[in-house]
Design an enzyme around this catalytic site. Structure first.
Site, short mmCIF file in Angstrom:
data_model
loop_
_atom_site.label_atom_id
_atom_site.label_comp_id
_atom_site.label_asym_id
_atom_site.label_seq_id
_atom_site.Cartn_x
_atom_site.Cartn_y
_atom_site.Cartn_z
N CYS A 74 3.36 12.29 -5.63
CA CYS A 74 2.44 13.29 -6.17
C CYS A 74 2.90 14.71 -5.81
O CYS A 74 3.86 15.18 -6.39
CB CYS A 74 1.01 12.99 -5.72
SG CYS A 74 -0.20 13.66 -6.87
N HIS A 126 0.26 7.56 -7.34
CA HIS A 126 0.13 7.12 -5.94
C HIS A 126 0.36 5.61 -5.81
O HIS A 126 -0.59 4.83 -5.87
CB HIS A 126 -1.27 7.46 -5.43
CG HIS A 126 -1.49 8.93 -5.24
ND1 HIS A 126 -1.23 9.58 -4.06
CD2 HIS A 126 -1.93 9.87 -6.11
CE1 HIS A 126 -1.51 10.87 -4.20
NE2 HIS A 126 -1.93 11.07 -5.42
N GLU A 165 0.91 3.97 -3.27
CA GLU A 165 0.40 3.42 -2.00
C GLU A 165 -0.93 2.67 -2.16
O GLU A 165 -1.28 1.85 -1.32
CB GLU A 165 0.26 4.53 -0.94
CG GLU A 165 -0.84 5.57 -1.18
CD GLU A 165 -0.40 6.77 -2.00
OE1 GLU A 165 0.56 6.64 -2.79
OE2 GLU A 165 -1.01 7.85 -1.86
N1 GLN Z 1 -1.94 19.36 -5.46
C1 GLN Z 1 -1.22 18.66 -6.48
C2 GLN Z 1 -2.01 18.58 -7.77
O1 GLN Z 1 -3.18 18.79 -7.78
C3 GLN Z 1 -0.82 17.29 -5.99
C4 GLN Z 1 -1.99 16.39 -5.76
C5 GLN Z 1 -1.68 15.22 -4.88
O2 GLN Z 1 -0.66 15.20 -4.19
N2 GLN Z 1 -2.54 14.25 -4.82
O3 GLN Z 1 -1.48 18.28 -8.81
#
Ligand code: GLN
Length: 531
Positions: free
Chosen positions: A382, A508, A510
């Site tokens: 992410c 994600h 995970e």
């Molecule tokens: N801050 C980034 C976004 O909003 C990544 C979000 C995250 O890592 N969950 O796109």
């Protein structure tokens, strides 16, 4: 008819109620039943999505895009079932629904009260979980500790459910602490007795007591708890401290915890099949190698902020028989004049997980640069993917001003930009791009090698995305866009084929790793790191 098990906690928080609930669920599932899980959180937030990871740990995202408590991660890892919006209910969610109904006029002039309106809403949520999941047994964990002001309407609802459905269909498990007093060197049952008195004063008599203690309770202590708390001695389950949480279901099984529940419900089933789980313990207790993986983030002081990431690393370690030692690197500390060689001296792989806001971001970018230049296996998740792209744009493609609009709204080279659908959003809660989305994987890439499939679905939680205007120049310089969401032409995965192992994803992974079935991206990352 669905049966309901409620797990409450007494004496102190942090007893491992979530693990207790998950372990019971695993045992019941192993006996052939369909089990569903749910958590009640007594706070006023509608969901934990807007809470600081420092306060609350990670936000666990379900496939349907609900932002939930991290205990749901334990549930999914233990029972390997996908949970959903019915699985995490907060006081905020309940009140929001009731107030909306009141404003609509649904209560037809009634005075809206905690009993029955709030409690009815809570009961609806319990029954809804049973109906929508089609489960034989729903296990609900009640957050907080008995005696808290916040949880009273939840406890009252449980009392009513038992009254409505009877003992054959509803079972109460109470987890308590049995502390060991140094000096007199003995375990003390008084806190448990008092906690049960408190619970009874709210109208609930536990059917099973799970005692958390550093050593096993002897027969005399169990008799004492049984006498004071009015439960059969065999319904007291020892939950002695363990090094490995995956041992807990086995410990409960050996004390017949699942049988106690089924007996009360009048259910009969073949013995639990715990073969796979026992093999897991065998593996986790006998890991022959160890490696260090650096996890670079800004919330590292609270390891729970990266709970699923850390678990996923360990799961992949089990597959390759390696113990994963996580080097928790505070990214902000990398921003000054630090010797990265020293920080990553023993590091075999670097992971940069998700995050929000500008603080510590430049330190993460430095770590990514270090991984790329020194060809250390890298996995970005992410925010980690967004920063890997920024690093590549700045240091390989010469776009020195490359940045994300999240950190610099006026930046001249927004390699990472706010998603179009986000531009008019004002409310922060529940409005990220959440949950499952498709990703099409390009053949001949590391991503394809990992997934062995062209179409995958992964869970998301982000507001920003890769800016496609920069795709050509990054590709010309060697970055491969190996995963795309075709419906919105959104970059889901990037990699650098001229590195040993350099891959990052917008989603994600995970959240989908299981102890007995590690996630493909963590699998190959740990495989490369342990070579
Ligand atoms: N801050 C980034 C976004 O909003 C990544 C979000 C995250 O890592 N969950 O796109």
């Amino acid at each position: 008819m669905t049966k309901y098990v409620f797990v409450t906690g007494g004496v102190v928080s942090g007893l491992g109620k979530g693990i207790t609930a998950s372990s019971l669920a695993l045992l019941l599932k192993s006996r052939g039943y369909k089990v569903f899980m749910q958590k009640f959180d007594p706070y006023i937030n509608v969901d934990p999505g807007t809470m600081s990871p420092f306060q609350h740990g990670e936000v666990f995202v379900t496939a349907d895009g609900s932002e939930t408590d991290l205990d749901l991660g334990h549930y999914e890892r233990f029972i390997d079932e996908e949970l959903n919006y019915t699985s995490n209910i907060t006081t905020g969610k309940i009140y929001k629904t009731v107030i909306e109904k009141e404003r609509r006029g649904d209560y037809l002039g009634a005075t809206v009260q905690i009993v029955p309106h709030i409690t009815n809403e809570i009961k609806n949520k319990v029954y809804e979980a049973g109906i929508t999941s089609g489960a034989d047994i729903v296990i609900t964990e009640i957050g907080g500790t008995i005696g808290d002001i916040e949880s009273q309407s939840f406890i009252e609802s449980l009392r009513q459910i038992r009254n409505e459905k009877g003992k054959d269909n509803v079972l109460f498990v109470h987890t308590t602490l049995v502390p060991f007093i140094y000096g007199s060197d003995e375990l003390k049952t008084k806190p448990t007795q008092h906690s049960v008195i408190e619970l009874r004063s709210l109208g609930i008599q536990p059917d099973m007591i799970v005692t958390r203690s550093p050593i096993v309770l002897d027969d005399h202590l169990k008799s004492k708890i049984a006498l004071y708390c009015s439960i059969p001695k065999e319904n007291i389950i020892d939950s002695v401290d363990v090094k490995n949480i995956y041992q807990i279901p086995i410990n409960y099984y050996e004390q017949g915890a699942d049988e106690i529940i089924l007996k009360q419900f009048g259910m009969k089933a073949p013995k639990a099949n715990l073969k796979e789980w026992k093999k897991l313990i065998e593996t986790t207790d006998n890991l022959s190698k160890e490696i260090e993986i650096a996890l670079v983030g800004k919330y590292v002081e609270l390891h729970d902020a990266y709970l699923s990431v850390a678990e996923s690393l360990r799961h992949a370690g089990y597959k390759y028989n390696v113990r994963i030692n996580i080097n928790w690197v505070d990214s902000e500390k990398l921003e000054g004049n630090v010797d990265l060689k020293k920080v990553f001296k023993n590091t075999k792989g670097i992971i940069v997980p998700g995050g929000f806001g500008q603080r510590g971001v430049e330190g993460m970018i430095k770590a990514i640069k270090y991984a790329r230049e020194n060809d250390i296996p890298f996995l970005g998740i992410c925010l980690g993917m967004q920063l890997a792209v920024i690093e590549f744009a700045r240091n390989v493609c010469g776009i020195t001003e490359a940045n994300s609009r999240e950190f610099d709204n006026l930046c001249s080279e927004p390699i990472i930009d706010l998603m179009a659908e986000q531009k008019n959003i004002i409310n922060m809660g529940g409005t990220l791009r959440l949950g499952n989305y498709d990703c099409k994987i390009k053949k001949g890439t590391l991503a394809y090698e990992d997934y062995k499939s062209e179409c995958i679905k992964e869970r998301h939680r982000h507001r920003y995305e890769f800016n496609n205007k920069y795709k050509d120049i990054l590709e010309e310089n060697g970055m491969v866009f190996s995963g795309i969401n075709e419906a919105s032409d959104l970059v889901e995965m990037v990699e650098l084929p001229n590195r040993k192992h350099f891959i990052a994803c917008q989603f994600h992974p995970e959240f989908k790793s299981r102890p007995t079935k590690c996630h493909p991206l963590f699998d190959s990352f740990i495989k490369s790191s342990s070579k």
